[in-house]
Scaffold this motif. Sequence first.
Motif, PDB file in Angstrom:
ATOM      1  N   VAL A 414       0.838  -1.200   0.000  1.00  0.00           N
ATOM      2  CA  VAL A 414       0.000   0.000   0.000  1.00  0.00           C
ATOM      3  C   VAL A 414       0.873   1.251   0.000  1.00  0.00           C
ATOM      4  CG1 VAL A 414      -1.511   1.367   1.487  1.00  0.00           C
ATOM      5  CG2 VAL A 414      -2.115  -0.973   0.942  1.00  0.00           C
ATOM      6  N   SER A 418       0.839   3.881  -2.968  1.00  0.00           N
ATOM      7  CA  SER A 418       0.571   5.287  -2.655  1.00  0.00           C
ATOM      8  C   SER A 418       1.695   6.167  -3.177  1.00  0.00           C
ATOM      9  CB  SER A 418       0.423   5.483  -1.148  1.00  0.00           C
ATOM     10  OG  SER A 418      -0.636   4.708  -0.655  1.00  0.00           O
ATOM     11  N   PHE A 520      -7.099   4.373 -10.228  1.00  0.00           N
ATOM     12  CA  PHE A 520      -7.391   5.793 -10.166  1.00  0.00           C
ATOM     13  C   PHE A 520      -7.756   6.328 -11.543  1.00  0.00           C
ATOM     14  CE2 PHE A 520      -6.812  10.137  -8.740  1.00  0.00           C
ATOM     15  CZ  PHE A 520      -7.510  10.030  -7.560  1.00  0.00           C
ATOM     16  N   MET A 652     -10.317  -0.045  -3.040  1.00  0.00           N
ATOM     17  CA  MET A 652      -9.363  -0.048  -1.925  1.00  0.00           C
ATOM     18  C   MET A 652      -9.472  -1.345  -1.130  1.00  0.00           C
ATOM     19  SD  MET A 652      -9.850   3.623  -0.129  1.00  0.00           S
ATOM     20  CE  MET A 652     -10.138   5.115  -1.034  1.00  0.00           C
TER      21      MET A 652
ATOM     22  N   PHE B 550      -7.713  10.061  -1.496  1.00  0.00           N
ATOM     23  CA  PHE B 550      -7.767   8.639  -1.842  1.00  0.00           C
ATOM     24  C   PHE B 550      -6.619   7.876  -1.182  1.00  0.00           C
ATOM     25  CE2 PHE B 550      -6.607   5.089  -4.612  1.00  0.00           C
ATOM     26  CZ  PHE B 550      -7.807   4.415  -4.677  1.00  0.00           C
ATOM     27  N   ILE B 551      -5.421   8.430  -1.293  1.00  0.00           N
ATOM     28  CA  ILE B 551      -4.263   7.758  -0.698  1.00  0.00           C
ATOM     29  C   ILE B 551      -4.438   7.652   0.815  1.00  0.00           C
ATOM     30  CG2 ILE B 551      -1.807   8.072  -0.189  1.00  0.00           C
ATOM     31  CD1 ILE B 551      -1.422   8.999  -3.039  1.00  0.00           C
ATOM     32  N   GLY B 553      -7.203   7.458   2.403  1.00  0.00           N
ATOM     33  CA  GLY B 553      -8.172   6.400   2.659  1.00  0.00           C
ATOM     34  C   GLY B 553      -7.536   5.028   2.583  1.00  0.00           C
ATOM     35  N   LEU B 554      -6.715   4.841   1.557  1.00  0.00           N
ATOM     36  CA  LEU B 554      -6.032   3.559   1.390  1.00  0.00           C
ATOM     37  C   LEU B 554      -5.119   3.287   2.584  1.00  0.00           C
ATOM     38  CD1 LEU B 554      -5.837   1.304  -0.698  1.00  0.00           C
ATOM     39  CD2 LEU B 554      -4.051   2.582  -1.850  1.00  0.00           C
ATOM     40  N   LEU B 555      -4.425   4.319   3.043  1.00  0.00           N
ATOM     41  CA  LEU B 555      -3.561   4.150   4.210  1.00  0.00           C
ATOM     42  C   LEU B 555      -4.395   3.828   5.454  1.00  0.00           C
ATOM     43  CD1 LEU B 555      -1.033   7.084   3.663  1.00  0.00           C
ATOM     44  CD2 LEU B 555      -0.628   4.650   3.318  1.00  0.00           C
ATOM     45  N   LEU B 557      -7.164   2.189   5.541  1.00  0.00           N
ATOM     46  CA  LEU B 557      -7.545   0.781   5.462  1.00  0.00           C
ATOM     47  C   LEU B 557      -6.359  -0.109   5.846  1.00  0.00           C
ATOM     48  CD1 LEU B 557     -10.236  -0.318   4.752  1.00  0.00           C
ATOM     49  CD2 LEU B 557      -9.585  -0.392   2.364  1.00  0.00           C
TER      50      LEU B 557
END
Lengths: 750, 750
Positions: A414, A418, A520, A652, B550-551, B553-555, B557
């Motif tokens: 991740v 990112s 994305f 995600m 978005f990033i 959010g991914l982090l 999770l």
Amino acid sequence: MVYYILVPIGVGLLAVLFAAFLINDVLRRDTGTPSMQKIANAIFSGATAFLNRQYRTIALLAVGAAVLVAAALALLGQGTLAARFNLAWHTALAFLVGALCSGISGYTGMYVAVKSNSRTASAARRSLGEALVVALRGGAVSGFLVVALSILGVSLLFTIFGGLSSPATTPSLIVGFGFGASFVALFAQLGGGIYTKAADMGADLVGKVEANIPEDDPRNPAVVADLVGDNVGDCAGRGADLFESTAAENIGTMILGATLYQATGNIGWMLFPLVLGAFGLIASAIGVLSVRASAVIEPEKAAGRDPGQIAMQRLNIGYYITCALSLIGMFLGCYLLLGQSSVSANYGLPAWLWFALAGTVGIALSIAFVFITQYYTSGTWRPVREIAAATLTGPATTIISGITVGFECIVAPVLAISAALGLAYFFGSQVHIPLASLGSINVSGIFGTAVATVGMLMSCAYILTMDTFGPITDNAGGISEMSGQAESVRAITDALDSVGNTTKALTKGYGLGSAALAAFLLFSAYLDVLYSFRHDPAVYRVDLANLSTFIAGLLGLALIFFFSSLAIRAVGKAAGRMIEEVRRQFRENPRIMAENPDERVDPDYARCVDISTSGALRAMVLPGTVAVLTPIAVGVILGPQAAAGLLMVATMGGIVVALFLNNGGGAWDNAKKYIEAGYLRVNVKGEIVPPDDPEGIVLGKKSEPHKASVIGDTVGDPFKDTAGPSLHVLIKLLSTITLVLAPLFYFLHV
Amino acid sequence: MVYYILVPIGVGLLAVLFAAFLINDVLRRDTGTPSMQKIANAIFSGATAFLNRQYRTIALLAVGAAVLVAAALALLGQGTLAARFNLAWHTALAFLVGALCSGISGYTGMYVAVKSNSRTASAARRSLGEALVVALRGGAVSGFLVVALSILGVSLLFTIFGGLSSPATTPSLIVGFGFGASFVALFAQLGGGIYTKAADMGADLVGKVEANIPEDDPRNPAVVADLVGDNVGDCAGRGADLFESTAAENIGTMILGATLYQATGNIGWMLFPLVLGAFGLIASAIGVLSVRASAVIEPEKAAGRDPGQIAMQRLNIGYYITCALSLIGMFLGCYLLLGQSSVSANYGLPAWLWFALAGTVGIALSIAFVFITQYYTSGTWRPVREIAAATLTGPATTIISGITVGFECIVAPVLAISAALGLAYFFGSQVHIPLASLGSINVSGIFGTAVATVGMLMSCAYILTMDTFGPITDNAGGISEMSGQAESVRAITDALDSVGNTTKALTKGYGLGSAALAAFLLFSAYLDVLYSFRHDPAVYRVDLANLSTFIAGLLGLALIFFFSSLAIRAVGKAAGRMIEEVRRQFRENPRIMAENPDERVDPDYARCVDISTSGALRAMVLPGTVAVLTPIAVGVILGPQAAAGLLMVATMGGIVVALFLNNGGGAWDNAKKYIEAGYLRVNVKGEIVPPDDPEGIVLGKKSEPHKASVIGDTVGDPFKDTAGPSLHVLIKLLSTITLVLAPLFYFLHV
């Protein structure tokens, strides 16, 4: 500029010819001893029987879906009847072409793979180098057909649907191609994944654990089903998966490129992914051909080096050649296609250079994923050793430890994704393209992420080649074991088999990384389509503070888990039936296990093949249908922005859950292999000592820790080979399905 | 209207007196036989020793955190030095008060719980009714102190910080209270959860599986540690968890209420959650007091009914009384506090009625969660039976089946939460409050979800009472087993123990449901705080199409999974040490297991208690620190909107992963109990038959399926009692931490 379309078409056709050359090269080789051929034929007939039935089911589902989609777009969309009808039939046709191309590449690739296994086993009697080359070229058929048909399909549809005369509006007509590809991929991966793991679990749990016979022993009734499963799961499934990746990514980039085309008048933005994909095919072909039998040092001359290491090194060299050529192709492609645009960029650098840097990020990410995946799934590092150590205290701690590793291994990928997304976006956004403000989206930044994805996917054909190499060598190992080859031959096929395990794991990481990177881009393609209906920057907002978007996101996350649950349960059920069947055969036919080899009879392989086949076909329908209908229901009920929320949060969630399932499963698998290789050693107090401690007591095969590790491996099987890979497909399906149905969601909520 | 603040203060003080009455009521009861007292004393000293050390560690961490937060707000915020200093010291003070109140309620509740266990065991010698009442009142001390101190703390801080004279600005001064509560809750739950499961796994894996002695057997060296663990994990941990829920939800509603106060001039919007919380305390007290010993039918008069069913029925009646009174309180409270506002509403209904309907949704959701949790974790329905059936094919399929159920069980709660959020929002948004447009947010709609959360949390004290009832009866069961009570006594304590298991599972579902319902409110509170810095509706957008959001959010999770990984790993490590210790004691001291009871010696319980204690304290720091630092890092580096993205996606992820961990673990646990109860039956062919088939062959304790089910239960232990509950706390911590540090994130990115 428009003539650049000839590059993907020309190279795509050449790649098909290259695949034909490889097929010929493999098929003309000798097929081994009669006993090898007998087993290979059993695998061949089992695999083709399954695929025939599977693709028949999928074809029915696909035709039904095409009709429904066309009807929905024609009846419920907006605009004149002619416009609606136009969109509907283009979409349906593209859908069917995508489905067909995906089917052809999957089927042909697998056909050649199951023809390559006995040839690889036979070549192993002569040399490591020849066996490596046969397996690799057999795998390359699949790799090149997949990528070539994907690029050809998009290029030809684009041309035929009038893309060269009206570039801006055509991409939305071909999104159906991506949906068709996803649709087939979903069922192919689900069906294949369920098949392979039901067979594998049945074979392992009864054969290895209860009957105490080795892997691939001919006395095991499920052994042929297991070998068939490797082909239909890993080979046909992953082929469909990456076919879809390439298609979706190309179409997404073209939709984004259409916006840039309108702003700059340069069609290069749109042709870029196709041309670069063609460059990638060339790079991959050179990479594959660079692996030559004569270049491989044979084990007996290798000063004690492991043949697996030698083979892996050759494959790595080929991969680095592919990456290096891709990098050159990336700079060249950016220069040719994006260089003439009259756009300015920061720091006095030309625009194309910024995009080439973004592309470099993508190529670097593919290499980063290789290392991260190896760290978490190879016995050389901490995670697998931690699981191996946990086997000392039994199956419960083995499972807990594997889940811990699986949860943990989400972090590094991740962070890598990112960072790659952020960097590629940054590089892209250094370019100034005069456009209307599109909410918070910087279009050239998004194009930067698209270029990164293109870069990552340039090596796709090579990676897929290595992936299909996996089941071929796995089968070759099984065939030499079952046909009782000499120790030296089996040493070669075993080594190649373990290399194949590594390459399969790497492909999964690669597939997921590219899906994440492309995500994305696909989101923004969806928002672009909405924008084309209403020129309002607000459509570019996917606002979680909006309750319906938030709820849609939560539902998307729940979908990921529910889908995984259905996929894993399907394996459990099919495996349960397989276990009962294997136990029944052992019980009712004791001569299978007769002490004296002359008294033995063959078990009934065909019945086990049948059980896997029917189990997989029945079980793949429910999870597939849930995956298709959920985004449609959310889009229809809650509207297009909510559908975007579902898409993004589910993506995600799909990324992290797939990482957990893939790497957790892989780590369990390799913890078992670590123990089988004799690396788990303890001192007299029962404390762990280093794996090379000569004084350590080896806890190897048949020890209690080994049994615990087999349980861990079995739990991981449906994770890493059914649910995880199916999630890759699912997240791309969500993108393509929302893209195709965007008009429906939008016009129902105007 | 402003005098309504006296309601929560008055009722809060009365509730503290009520707790004192209960303490007196419990402590004056007889403490049982000398052998009961001996064991109870061992548990008491182990539990207090752990809590003393744990709270000392937490106190140090909390003081450090308070200083750092104050320094960051004073140095890096914006405005005059005086304004910054004002915010900083208020926040730090509120933080410490919140931490202290959480600590007091946790500590006192646990103190009484470990004093109630032998009294419950002793009461069981006389009657089921008396044992039920003792255990319930012992649990109620914790339940009422937690809720009362939470409401009192917020009410008094609000008053002292000048909330009655300047209501609009005061809530942002007391957000530190919520953060302090979350901070303590995180470490209390982590430490307690690690402690309890390390002890439990050690006791089970060596005692039950290897040494074949029953649960709670005095020969097991880890048995006292296990009984201590039930208290420190379930009781102290969950108390801190729900303390935090109440605090965070009250503060979030008050922040939202401040916006409505400014629009309408009615302070009722702000006092609403506190007054309703007070009403809930009254309803819960009546519910608890309605369970009377004389009302319970004793087993010998119950015409063959199971004593567990009788007890559960009494508890359910008490719960329904609480819910009914809460409903009345809800309508009354809405009428009194929200009725005088001069706001209009749709369909000619008064505004307060719409909000009362929203509150009804919350009360209904709490009941829905009770049923859903029971469906997935009780042996009466399909999921647990599916796992029990999977034990027939061994531990691997048991694990796979449990994970399948765990993944699946996410769907129904998510649908229930989505429906409740949507309905409450809909009811709220029927009310028209004249406000500036705040992006896509409808403030009265959000207030609807706040009212629903208030409604759900009205029964909090009763639910917590039932929860703490769990470890008390668990301990009482252990004490009667270890002190060798008569069969009839043990039948009563065993029945109450199994009721306690059910109530513990229900509380987890309730805690998670209320956290999910409150989440949306807390998001909007955070956005309200941002809006107070800059009056721009754009701050209300949490746009996933923005790459940094978005990033983030991914982090977020990834954080959920990484945190769970660390929590589970901590248990695995501590359990590994415990397993070694128990094995060592059995090995080095064979007299522990002497055949002749007269020759037996007691094992060294204290050493096992020590191992759990030090293991838990060491292991809780890393996951806790990661959880605290990640949102800060994201907010500081990527800015306030990205922090909101992390908050929202991590909350979604936390909800679904906690559901998986809680219900998956609970299902494994009850599959084991199902088998132990003799319900897993097969025919001669090995096929499953109904659990009541008299001809079926019972596969019960010590059968191979039972061993597989014990492995499943062990895997589920750290899921359901460590990682899952810690995730509840984590998602609320993310809310409070971002609320407190919002000024920092904002002013670093202006």
